[in-house]
Structure formats: C-alpha cells, structure tokens
Design an enzyme around this catalytic site. Structure first.
Site, PDB file in Angstrom:
ATOM      1  N   ASN A  98       0.806  -1.233   0.000  1.00 23.47           N
ATOM      2  CA  ASN A  98       0.000   0.000   0.000  1.00 23.47           C
ATOM      3  C   ASN A  98       0.835   1.277   0.000  1.00 23.47           C
ATOM      4  O   ASN A  98       0.490   2.255  -0.641  1.00 23.47           O
ATOM      5  CB  ASN A  98      -1.004  -0.014   1.156  1.00 23.47           C
ATOM      6  CG  ASN A  98      -0.335  -0.096   2.512  1.00 23.47           C
ATOM      7  OD1 ASN A  98       0.731  -0.697   2.667  1.00 23.47           O
ATOM      8  ND2 ASN A  98      -0.954   0.501   3.505  1.00 23.47           N
ATOM      9  N   GLU A 101       3.143  -5.397  12.403  1.00 23.11           N
ATOM     10  CA  GLU A 101       2.220  -4.255  12.304  1.00 23.11           C
ATOM     11  C   GLU A 101       1.108  -4.673  11.350  1.00 23.11           C
ATOM     12  O   GLU A 101       1.328  -4.846  10.159  1.00 23.11           O
ATOM     13  CB  GLU A 101       2.978  -3.022  11.797  1.00 23.11           C
ATOM     14  CG  GLU A 101       2.265  -1.717  12.112  1.00 23.11           C
ATOM     15  CD  GLU A 101       1.254  -1.311  11.068  1.00 23.11           C
ATOM     16  OE1 GLU A 101       0.040  -1.561  11.300  1.00 23.11           O
ATOM     17  OE2 GLU A 101       1.650  -0.772  10.040  1.00 23.11           O
ATOM     18  N   CYS A 112      -3.510   1.254   6.532  1.00 23.28           N
ATOM     19  CA  CYS A 112      -3.991   0.547   7.730  1.00 23.28           C
ATOM     20  C   CYS A 112      -4.589   1.508   8.753  1.00 23.28           C
ATOM     21  O   CYS A 112      -5.312   1.097   9.646  1.00 23.28           O
ATOM     22  CB  CYS A 112      -2.863  -0.274   8.349  1.00 23.28           C
ATOM     23  SG  CYS A 112      -1.411   0.714   8.753  1.00 23.28           S
ATOM     24  N   GLU A 142       7.034   0.689  16.774  1.00 20.38           N
ATOM     25  CA  GLU A 142       8.117   1.258  15.980  1.00 20.38           C
ATOM     26  C   GLU A 142       8.191   2.748  16.282  1.00 20.38           C
ATOM     27  O   GLU A 142       7.209   3.354  16.657  1.00 20.38           O
ATOM     28  CB  GLU A 142       7.857   1.027  14.489  1.00 20.38           C
ATOM     29  CG  GLU A 142       7.801  -0.449  14.107  1.00 20.38           C
ATOM     30  CD  GLU A 142       7.280  -0.693  12.693  1.00 20.38           C
ATOM     31  OE1 GLU A 142       8.021  -1.261  11.891  1.00 20.38           O
ATOM     32  OE2 GLU A 142       6.128  -0.301  12.410  1.00 20.38           O
TER      33      GLU A 142
END
Length: 487
Positions: free
Chosen positions: A155, A253, A287, A468
């Site tokens: 993405n 993630e 996301c 992160e």
C-alpha cells in the site's frame, strides 16, 4: 511474445549486485489492468545467497561507529530526494495511487525515514547504576541483532520499506528485505543508489517474490534472528508459526478497523474534510484509514448529508491527473474483494448512500479495465455486520449514530483490531477521557495522520505486536546486555 521486450524486468539485489532470476511473475499497472513489469519469483536459493552475503557483511558494518553509519544514511536520503519525481511516477504507476500523493507523501516520507534514523541513532544513551555497598557498577550496552528480515506491504511500498530498512541499518544490522511482489519497482530503484551512498555490498539485500515462496524461506531461516513485518493478520500468524522454533524477535504491524467518534460539539468544518480524507486517502488502502464513523444522534443527519456531499467531490481519476483525489486499487482480486463487502451490506438491508452501484464513474477508454471504484458510504448497518467488523482496506466507510459516551466507547472497542482511532470534540476533558478508554495504539483528536516519528507506532489486540519509532525501533533492532563490574 514481441510485447514482452518492452516490459520492465526487475532483478534481485544480492551482495551489491543485480542478479537475474530463472522465474518471473507478471506485475500489473492498476490503472489499465495491463502487465507492465516482470518481478523475480525467488525462493530458497536466493534467500540462501542473500543470507551468505548479509552474514559476510555484518562484522564490517556493525563495527562502524553510529556516526559513520549515519553519514551513509544521510547520503542515501539525499540520493532518494534527487530522484523524487522519478520515484513518485514509478510508485504511482506500480501501486495505482495518484502521482500527487506519491510526490507529496510517499517519497518525501521515505527520504525522511532515512534522515530521521540517521539522526536518532546519535542520541541514544545507555543505563548505569551503582551498588556502592557491594562495590559494583552496572551498565548496559546494546549490540545489533545480526541479519534483519524485513517484509513490507503493497500500500505504501517505499515509505514502509524504508521505515524498516533505515532503523535496521542505523543500529548496525545487515538486511534482507522482501517487498510485496505487487509493488517492487521503487525498492529495485533504491538498490541502484546504495553503492553511490556508500552502503557496502551485502549490507542491504532485496529479494523479490511471493510470501509462500520467498517470504517463508526468509522467515524460517535459522540465521535470520529478527523479522519485521507489516501486512495482514493471516500472514502474521504464519510468520509466528514458522519463526517459533527459532525464538525470533518479531515486530508485527497488522490491520485496523479504525473508528472515528464524532461528538455533537465537533467542529464539522474541519471534521468533514478530514474524515473524508481519513476514509478514502490512497483508495482507503492505509492501515490507519477510518472505516467506522460513529456520529452523535443530534448531529447525525447534518453530518451524513455534508459527508456524502463531500465524498461525491472526492474525485476518482487516472493517477497522473493532478485534480484526482484517488487512483486505482492495487489489483483485480482486491477490487472484487472490496466490492463483495458492499454486496454483503446491501443483502443485509444496509443503505449505500453514494459510490459503488449508486453513482457512475467515468474514465478514459484506456483505463476502463483498470481497478477503479468510487468512494462508498454505507449506513443503516448493524455493528455485527462483517462491514463493521472486518478490515475491508478499500474506499468504503460505514456511518452509524450513537447516543452516549460510554456506549460509543464500548462499540468502538468491540472489534478484534486496535490500531488507530480519531475523536472529534471541543470538550478537552471528554477528549482525554475517551482517548484513555479506547483500545487503540494511536488516538488522533481533531486531526488525522499527524505523525511524530519519535513516539511509538503500533497497535493493540489483533493489530499487532511491538512498536516502531525512535526508541522502540532502536530497542527492537538491538539486543541489550547488562554488564556488572566489581571494583
């Protein structure tokens, strides 16, 4: 096969060299539905060669000072920035997003990732304590883990690849990266800049191909002690299974089913354009996109009318059109999957207020086979519907009313995901209360997608494991050791 000659053909990058592959995959231009690129269909053999190169390069790279590694990352950032337009055009063609978005978000952020970690690596400190009564001094040191296996999604291809590569290199690891086979071009373009930036051979290896072939070979390799993955939950489950026998460090993630909660005292002039963007930016293929919008009953009708009006202004067009707000979805299969959710909603009695099946999309003849769809707004839908529970990952959002603060918190938290949420209100006390109770790794209030790279990024529940960011990435890409000295 006369047409094949014109196709862009990528090669793996192993030990500082481009290496051809004996098998290739077709990659499609999402805006036309035509094959335009061939991507290596790598497997165990290529991973073995990359591990050998990364293993040999590790002692030299990890022995360099943080300052030396920082200089290399800064040079790489400069080279990416000099190629910004070329990279933006390539990212748009490969992924389907608008050139404008790639030019203003994806590529600048990729540059920023290298600059940020090149700087942050110089500012970490270690801990030290004294035990005078025992005559002991304790301190910690951090060392790079070794070979980092990095798997990035389709993405935000270069943006999310560099978000992993930069901290891994800054901390002194060597890297084997697997970009998505659907969007491999900008990773391959970056490889051309590595030598010029001063990255030694074997420090960065990029192996292209599918998850089942090359991804599994990377994840299950006993000499790759660490895996950082961004993508879907089913893939994360497979990674966890394959890496378990080796006790690897994992950062996962995953997806989101992100709520926006709009209270009656929200500033709708700011809220509506931002919520349209948070629902449909990058075709809804982020996301962090909003896919459930809870609106307080007293303003529900007004919000809905203005939101649908603003959504209809969100122009779907060919990626090169500077006036387009949204381009094409990534693939034919993904477009069909997204459309299937709208069909399900309709069969459950939900209302489709605009978009798919309601409005007409007009495209140039050349793009009619591309993977385009209109941004779609669904209402009259139950919280139990798959459209309210599952990550659709497309330009689809559901708008539903709520009565009270407690009720909306419970409903917002009622899905398996917990990545991001947005809260709109002018009551500061309420904002703090609601933000604290939401099961979400990130909460934006009266804004969306404003990122502070120093701070932790990641989700709760099925949205992933680990965080992160400056400190978090450094801790993930290093091992800590406590040393005790008796004097």
């Amino acid at each position: 096969m006369a047409g094949t000659k014109a196709l862009l053909t990528l090669e793996n990058f192993i030990n500082g060299k481009f290496v051809p592959c004996n098998s290739y995959l077709d990659s499609y231009d999402p805006s036309t539905g035509e094959v335009y690129c061939r991507v290596p269909n790598s497997g165990k053999e290529e991973i073995e060669a990359a591990v050998e190169a990364a293993r040999a390069a590790f002692p030299g790279w990890s022995a360099r000072s943080p300052q030396e590694r920082s200089q290399v990352l800064h040079r790489l950032a400069d080279l990416l920035e000099q190629s910004l337009e070329e990279l933006a055009q390539a990212e748009s063609r490969d992924q389907g997003k608008t050139v404008t978005l790639a030019r203003t978000m994806d590529i600048p952020r990729s540059v920023q990732n290298f600059r940020f970690f090149a700087s942050s690596i110089l500012h970490h400190t270690s801990e030290c304590t004294h035990m005078d009564h025992l005559g002991c001094l304790h301190y910690t040191v951090r060392a790079p883990v070794g070979i980092a296996g990095l798997i990035s999604p389709w993405n935000l291809p270069l943006y999310l690849l560099t978000w992993k590569v930069a901290p891994a290199l800054a901390a002194g690891n060597t890297v084997i990266a697997k970009p998505s086979e659907l969007t491999s071009v900008t990773a391959w373009m970056m490889c051309k800049l590595l030598e010029k930036a001063g990255v030694p051979p074997g420090v960065v290896n990029i192996v292209f191909g599918t998850g089942p072939r090359v991804g599994e070979a990377l994840v299950s390799h006993p000499e790759v002690p660490l895996i950082s993955f961004t993508g879907s939950q089913p893939t994360a489950e497979r990674i966890t299974q394959l890496s378990a026998p080796h006790c690897k460090k994992l950062s996962l993630e995953l997806g989101g089913k992100n709520p926006a909660i709009i209270f009656e005292d929200a500033n709708l002039e700011e809220c509506i354009p931002t919520t349209v963007r948070s629902s449909f930016a990058n075709q809804g293929e982020i996301c962090l996109c909003t896919s459930r919008i809870f609106v307080q009953k007293s303003i529900y009708s007004e919000f809905l009318e203005k939101f649908v009006q603003a959504t209809r202004m969100w122009k779907v067009g060919i990626p090169s059109d500077p006036s387009a707000s949204m381009g094409a979805l990534i693939s034919k299969a993904h477009l069909e999957k997204v459309r299937s959710y709208i069909k399900r909603a309709r069969s459950e009695g939900a209302q489709i207020l605009c978009g798919e099946g309601v409005d007409t999309l007009s495209l140039p003849p050349r793009n009619c086979a591309g993977y385009f769809m209109l941004p779609t707004v669904i209402t009259d839908i139950k919280d139990e519907s798959c459209c309210m529970k599952e990550e659709i990952f497309g330009p689809v959002t559901c708008v539903v009313p709520f009565d009270s603060e407690d009720e909306v918190i419970q409903r917002a938290n009622s899905v398996k995901y917990g990545l991001a949420a947005t809260v709109w209100s002018s009551n500061v006390g309420r904002i703090h209360r609601v933000a604290k109770k939401l099961q979400s790794g990130l909460v934006w209030t009266n804004c969306w997608l404003i990122r502070e790279l120093n701070l932790p990024f990641g989700g709760m529940k099925s949205s992933g494991v680990g965080r992160e960011g400056a400190k978090d990435s450094y801790e993930f890409f290093t091992e800590v050791k406590t040393i005790t000295i008796k004097h």
